[in-house]
Design a protein around this motif. Sequence first.
Motif, PDB file in Angstrom:
ATOM      1  N   ARG A 283      -2.117 -18.239  40.502  1.00 14.36           N
ATOM      2  CA  ARG A 283      -2.997 -19.065  41.343  1.00 14.36           C
ATOM      3  C   ARG A 283      -3.383 -20.368  40.653  1.00 14.36           C
ATOM      4  NH1 ARG A 283      -3.363 -17.258  46.493  1.00 14.36           N
ATOM      5  NH2 ARG A 283      -5.348 -18.361  46.635  1.00 14.36           N
TER       6      ARG A 283
ATOM      7  N   GLU B   5      -8.380 -14.790  45.028  1.00 16.44           N
ATOM      8  CA  GLU B   5      -7.715 -14.937  46.317  1.00 16.44           C
ATOM      9  C   GLU B   5      -8.169 -16.180  47.067  1.00 16.44           C
ATOM     10  OE1 GLU B   5      -8.502 -11.325  48.373  1.00 16.44           O
ATOM     11  OE2 GLU B   5      -6.972 -10.168  47.283  1.00 16.44           O
ATOM     12  N   ARG B   6      -9.321 -16.713  46.688  1.00 19.39           N
ATOM     13  CA  ARG B   6      -9.879 -17.865  47.394  1.00 19.39           C
ATOM     14  C   ARG B   6      -9.714 -19.176  46.645  1.00 19.39           C
ATOM     15  NH1 ARG B   6     -11.791 -13.502  48.948  1.00 19.39           N
ATOM     16  NH2 ARG B   6     -12.805 -13.182  50.956  1.00 19.39           N
TER      17      ARG B   6
ATOM     18  N   ASP C 208      -7.365 -22.111  44.721  1.00 22.63           N
ATOM     19  CA  ASP C 208      -6.067 -22.745  44.493  1.00 22.63           C
ATOM     20  C   ASP C 208      -6.255 -23.697  43.321  1.00 22.63           C
ATOM     21  OD1 ASP C 208      -3.547 -23.704  44.606  1.00 22.63           O
ATOM     22  OD2 ASP C 208      -3.791 -24.848  46.469  1.00 22.63           O
TER      23      ASP C 208
ATOM     24  N   VAL D 161     -11.015 -25.611  44.185  1.00 24.90           N
ATOM     25  CA  VAL D 161     -10.805 -25.793  45.617  1.00 24.90           C
ATOM     26  C   VAL D 161     -10.645 -24.428  46.266  1.00 24.90           C
ATOM     27  CG1 VAL D 161      -9.335 -26.802  47.385  1.00 24.90           C
ATOM     28  CG2 VAL D 161      -9.688 -28.009  45.210  1.00 24.90           C
ATOM     29  N   ALA D 162     -11.555 -24.105  47.161  1.00 26.04           N
ATOM     30  CA  ALA D 162     -11.491 -22.826  47.870  1.00 26.04           C
ATOM     31  C   ALA D 162     -10.506 -22.924  49.025  1.00 26.04           C
ATOM     32  CB  ALA D 162     -12.870 -22.433  48.374  1.00 26.04           C
ATOM     33  N   THR D 163      -9.667 -21.904  49.176  1.00 29.49           N
ATOM     34  CA  THR D 163      -8.699 -21.872  50.270  1.00 29.49           C
ATOM     35  C   THR D 163      -9.298 -21.117  51.455  1.00 29.49           C
ATOM     36  OG1 THR D 163      -7.700 -19.870  49.372  1.00 29.49           O
ATOM     37  CG2 THR D 163      -6.739 -21.958  48.702  1.00 29.49           C
ATOM     38  N   ALA D 164      -9.003 -21.615  52.638  1.00 28.86           N
ATOM     39  CA  ALA D 164      -9.501 -20.962  53.852  1.00 28.86           C
ATOM     40  C   ALA D 164      -8.657 -19.730  54.157  1.00 28.86           C
ATOM     41  CB  ALA D 164      -9.451 -21.936  55.022  1.00 28.86           C
ATOM     42  N   LEU D 165      -9.304 -18.649  54.562  1.00 25.77           N
ATOM     43  CA  LEU D 165      -8.618 -17.424  54.930  1.00 25.77           C
ATOM     44  C   LEU D 165      -8.545 -17.299  56.446  1.00 25.77           C
ATOM     45  CD1 LEU D 165     -10.228 -14.840  52.455  1.00 25.77           C
ATOM     46  CD2 LEU D 165      -8.074 -16.072  52.183  1.00 25.77           C
TER      47      LEU D 165
END
Length: 412
Positions: free
Chosen positions: A184, A219-220, A222, A246-250
């Motif tokens: 990640r 998991e959130r 990147d 940077v948080a990734t949208a699920l």
Amino acid sequence: MPNVTAPASAEFVAQVADAYEHLYDLVYLRTHPLLRLPQIDQRLPAKERAWRLHQILLEAIEALDPGPQAPTQSRTWRRHRLMVLRYLEGMEVQAVADDLGISKRHCFREHEVAIAAIASLLADAGSNHSEAEPAPDGGSRAEPGRLELLRLEAARLARSSHQAPLAEVLLGAVQLAGEMARRRGVHIRLEIAPNLPPVAADRNTLRQLILGLLSHLLERLDGGEIAVTGAAHAGCVTLSLDSFGVATALSAPAAQEAQMRLSMLHELAAVQNIRVQSTAGESGALGFCLELATTRPRTILVVDDNHDALHLFERYLTQHNYQVVMAQSGAEALEKAREVQPFAVTLDLMMPGRDGWDVLQTLTNQPATQHIPIIICTVLAAKEMALSLGAAAFLAKPVSEQALIEALEALG
């Protein structure tokens, strides 16, 4: 360890090895061939079967344990120790080899043998596994649901060891999460205060919890960083897992599944009386704050008429958060055992006056002390006799630090 009727096939052994390499990647395990094991109820959803496979693999490592009576560095002891260090402690192969005092090449060979032994255990258990007994009304017995499975397993662990070395658990968890973090593009930074006290939790359960929370954050993200910090306070240790990046949208289904996994982790924490709170930074980055109760050091009564031996054991034990009470005679040992009520006694046999045999028989027959485990430490070749008279374990002198600590940890 159960008798193995036949070796497992090469394909099955390879599948077991692959499952251990992904032991803490529950997403990967959802599609693993071992989900077809007869021990796993095929009616459960894939995510719950993955959880069950994970538990089966952990239990298989426990099944390799030859017990505290096994000679240190025997083949069975070494293979169990190797699996514990590699997959429970999260140590790299070279570190495992160094701990066992063998070469890296030898370590790989022992690992192959241990995996093959576990594969045979799993295959044998599968062949002996019967379908669930029918319920009284003629229907099938209902399998426990996701949280029920978790509660049963956590309750089982809660009855075992209740003292965990937090610094070691954190280091192992960070190492185990390292591969997922690299994929990640996330760096995990571990900053904990020196000399953190042991906490009141099962070691394996605590590792599962921390790994689950780290996976939830990874998991959130990147890229970026997760900071793991801990400090001791009066009666407790606070542990923070904070994410930066940077948080990734699920997607909606993925978010729902993540929330379900988080609920499972909260359930796991509750069984161990660990408080877990979700946190969020100004940028919306997620994190967790844990509060863990500390434990009072366990007291060990060390009995030996040799002054040097007493202080050697004292040095071994204090480095592992044990409190030491010493006795140099049989009479003093009996008196202190009644007064102190130690967690365990290490007992030399060759002492003037009331020797170790007399002390052993007295302690194991008196109501006030018969519950205290006794570890015999002697140069005499008297293992069978000592165990038959009630000793919990036998260590031949000279006793190494590792052998002593492992014998105590085996007591629970």
